[in-house]
Design a protein around this motif. Sequence first.
Motif, mmCIF file in Angstrom:
data_model
loop_
_atom_site.group_PDB
_atom_site.id
_atom_site.type_symbol
_atom_site.label_atom_id
_atom_site.label_comp_id
_atom_site.label_asym_id
_atom_site.label_seq_id
_atom_site.Cartn_x
_atom_site.Cartn_y
_atom_site.Cartn_z
ATOM 1 N N UNK A 167 0.728 -1.176 -0.042
ATOM 2 C CA UNK A 167 0.106 -0.026 0.158
ATOM 3 C C UNK A 167 0.911 1.261 -0.160
ATOM 4 N N UNK A 168 2.138 1.032 0.140
ATOM 5 C CA UNK A 168 3.092 2.388 0.027
ATOM 6 C C UNK A 168 3.000 2.676 -1.453
ATOM 7 N N UNK A 169 2.796 1.902 -2.260
ATOM 8 C CA UNK A 169 2.634 2.531 -4.020
ATOM 9 C C UNK A 169 1.372 3.199 -3.952
ATOM 10 N N UNK A 170 1.404 4.245 -5.013
ATOM 11 C CA UNK A 170 0.304 5.061 -5.567
ATOM 12 C C UNK A 170 -0.447 5.804 -4.522
ATOM 13 N N UNK A 171 0.254 6.435 -3.453
ATOM 14 C CA UNK A 171 -0.362 7.294 -2.471
ATOM 15 C C UNK A 171 -0.793 8.823 -3.131
ATOM 16 N N UNK A 172 -0.334 8.951 -4.357
ATOM 17 C CA UNK A 172 -0.862 10.038 -5.148
ATOM 18 C C UNK A 172 -2.002 9.838 -6.001
ATOM 19 N N UNK A 173 -2.575 8.664 -5.983
ATOM 20 C CA UNK A 173 -3.450 8.201 -6.669
ATOM 21 C C UNK A 173 -3.491 7.919 -8.056
ATOM 22 N N UNK A 174 -2.226 8.068 -8.380
ATOM 23 C CA UNK A 174 -1.806 7.483 -9.829
ATOM 24 C C UNK A 174 -1.794 6.095 -10.047
ATOM 25 N N UNK A 175 -1.673 5.514 -11.063
ATOM 26 C CA UNK A 175 -1.755 4.134 -11.492
ATOM 27 C C UNK A 175 -0.272 3.415 -10.818
ATOM 28 N N UNK A 176 -0.299 2.631 -10.118
ATOM 29 C CA UNK A 176 0.885 1.768 -9.587
ATOM 30 C C UNK A 176 0.577 0.327 -9.540
ATOM 31 N N UNK A 177 1.973 -0.353 -9.420
ATOM 32 C CA UNK A 177 1.897 -1.830 -9.201
ATOM 33 C C UNK A 177 2.434 -2.358 -7.928
ATOM 34 N N UNK A 178 1.924 -3.404 -7.369
ATOM 35 C CA UNK A 178 2.412 -4.259 -6.467
ATOM 36 C C UNK A 178 2.707 -5.551 -6.746
ATOM 37 N N UNK A 179 3.944 -6.011 -7.126
ATOM 38 C CA UNK A 179 4.282 -7.362 -7.548
ATOM 39 C C UNK A 179 4.937 -8.180 -6.588
ATOM 40 N N UNK A 180 4.476 -9.330 -6.450
ATOM 41 C CA UNK A 180 5.027 -10.246 -5.640
ATOM 42 C C UNK A 180 5.831 -11.314 -6.463
ATOM 43 N N UNK A 181 7.205 -11.584 -6.229
ATOM 44 C CA UNK A 181 7.756 -12.462 -7.211
ATOM 45 C C UNK A 181 8.000 -13.737 -6.445
ATOM 46 N N UNK A 182 7.889 -14.877 -7.024
ATOM 47 C CA UNK A 182 8.006 -16.152 -6.200
ATOM 48 C C UNK A 182 8.434 -17.262 -7.272
ATOM 49 N N UNK A 183 8.940 -18.482 -6.491
ATOM 50 C CA UNK A 183 9.134 -19.680 -7.579
ATOM 51 C C UNK A 183 9.032 -20.831 -6.762
ATOM 52 N N UNK A 184 9.323 -21.825 -7.107
ATOM 53 C CA UNK A 184 9.004 -23.152 -6.595
ATOM 54 C C UNK A 184 9.719 -23.446 -5.261
ATOM 55 N N UNK A 185 10.774 -22.990 -4.953
ATOM 56 C CA UNK A 185 11.535 -22.919 -3.669
ATOM 57 C C UNK A 185 11.109 -22.089 -2.624
ATOM 58 N N UNK A 186 10.230 -21.015 -2.931
ATOM 59 C CA UNK A 186 10.013 -20.135 -1.922
ATOM 60 C C UNK A 186 8.926 -20.658 -0.938
ATOM 61 N N UNK A 187 8.193 -21.400 -1.046
ATOM 62 C CA UNK A 187 7.230 -21.654 -0.134
ATOM 63 C C UNK A 187 7.846 -22.467 1.003
#
Length: 631
Positions: A315-335
């Motif tokens: 939620x620290x993205x896009x506080x100005x109301x403009x379009x923003x992205x929140x991306x979570x990267x993962x792979x098979x070992x992460x879990x």
Amino acid sequence: MITPLEYLKKYWGHSEFRGSQETIIQSVLSGRDVLALLPTGGGKSVCYQIPALLQPGLCIVVSPLIALIQDQVNSLREKGIKAVALTGGIAEDELVDLLDNCLYGNYKFLYLSPERLQQEMILERITQMQVSLVAIDEAHCISQWGNDFRPAYLNCAILRKLKAGVPFIALTATATRKVAVDIMENLEFRDPLIVKDSFARPNISFSVLREEDRPYRLLRLCQENPASAIIYVRTRRAAEEVQAYLEKQKLGALFFHGGLSGLEKKNRLKEWLGNKTRIMVATNAFGMGVDKPDVSLVVHYQIPDSLENYFQEAGRAGRDGQPARAVLLTNNDEETQVRSQFLEVMPEVSFLKVLYLKLNNYFRIPYGEGNDERFQFRFTDFCQAYNFKTTLAYNALQLLDQHSVIALSPAFSRKTTLQFLASKQQLIVYMNTKRDLEPVVQAVLRTYGGVFDYETNINPLLIAKKAGMPEEKVLDVLSALGKDGIINYTSSGSDLEITFLVPREDDRTINTFAPRVMALQKIKRDQVENMLRYVRNDRDCRNRQLLRYFGELDPERCGNCDVCKGKLPAEPYIRETIREKILELLSEKKLTSRKITTLLRYEEPVILEVLRSLLEDRNISVNSRNEYTVL
């Protein structure tokens, strides 16, 4: 009489309130307790600052972080509003002066940490102050079922006793229903107004990307995003490694974690806030209280431990109301790694009993005694003596601290600081005659930046591991460097201080709170499982998953996340355009799919789908090096 809206225009420059701000303000002004559950960036501070300005007297604000307190106080002072911050490192004389200012100086705000509420002098002065309102910021920290529980927050309830009749407002952006109930019970709310605005952030596009080559995917995300970004990782080491990788790729980045000195943190934050550096790579030690409206990308390079932390950080993205992205990267070992890092280090009740027994034996405390006895505690020696895993043992000590069996001093590692007095050239000359000291010096220089410029906290055990020698040998080398005038070196004699708060009763001591420990462990397991469930669920809208978790009953699909976009087929004309561009690129030379997606500014899943279609239609072929060519 000045209205709340007039103050909003005068000091904040806004012509209207957002969400439930006005309702909250009017309720506070009427003397009612309020629990405000507002989204990250939802303007929580206005909800207590405006009513405080409209009433005679002082508003006491309890806040968890020095950076958060300082940011708020500086902002108020820039508006010409008198505010005091009681942060750490204040001398007693200065503290007395600041408290006198609150009593006699017509100040409107007193910001302090919850730990300050343990000081008799401060409590005594508060009883003398004219207080109009008590605000508890980041109130989820008071709940043992929350993700950021801080035992010191339980001290907030004493303000209710000191200032009976004064309304309380508790504010948070990450409270589940159970945490909200706990907040109100701990603060002894009376007929409270509970306000919950939707946590929805429609301008943020949430996505989970499965990628074996996470560095490459991170690089692409950062290259595609020209504005400010935050990259979250779980460990200090990962923060430094990811930052080094981005720097190598010619992308300006800084790292931020709890191992940095206060001055380093301040300078790095200032550089990032001023847009001198675009990307901040950080552990969760970064972000709370940092108000940067133009962050357009937040990447979680590793899976966090809970949806509460994830949602707050994203939620620290896009506080100005403009379009923003929140991306979570993962792979098979992460879990597997997430379970290992967050669940396997949770002490069971049986381990807690063993550790408490050994702790008493370590300090030779007889059964039935030990109450109020204080000791200097070498944590690493204790773990080595009983073959305890350090993280598991420290978590167990924290549980004993939280349940008032012991009290630990705030510092975890050895208090060792150094600063190089010799210049780099002088150090080279010195090292030519002291070759045996070189491994330690090199380890320090590789691990800590700024040691030539200011006094830096260091971890001798970490240096010992990097230099391949015992910790005691490292301390001897540092002492020798200090005697030769190469460094300014100070070191305390212990890792931390421990005070036993109750008489020793072995298992009976632990049994009094064992059910709560087991309940907390279940909460933690559930938090991790909920986080992993979110990562795995690629069928339901990301926004709906998050909002349902925080108690919203029937949230709408966002149409903007990876799940929603994945269910919307690309327009035929877009597919045809991509098809033509791929054939045009491949007519000139062979290219991998990675290179093609880099060259074409379209959604990657659509590009890969068109590539598969071209292969099936035998328009292109792929060789053993995964390069495509036109047939």
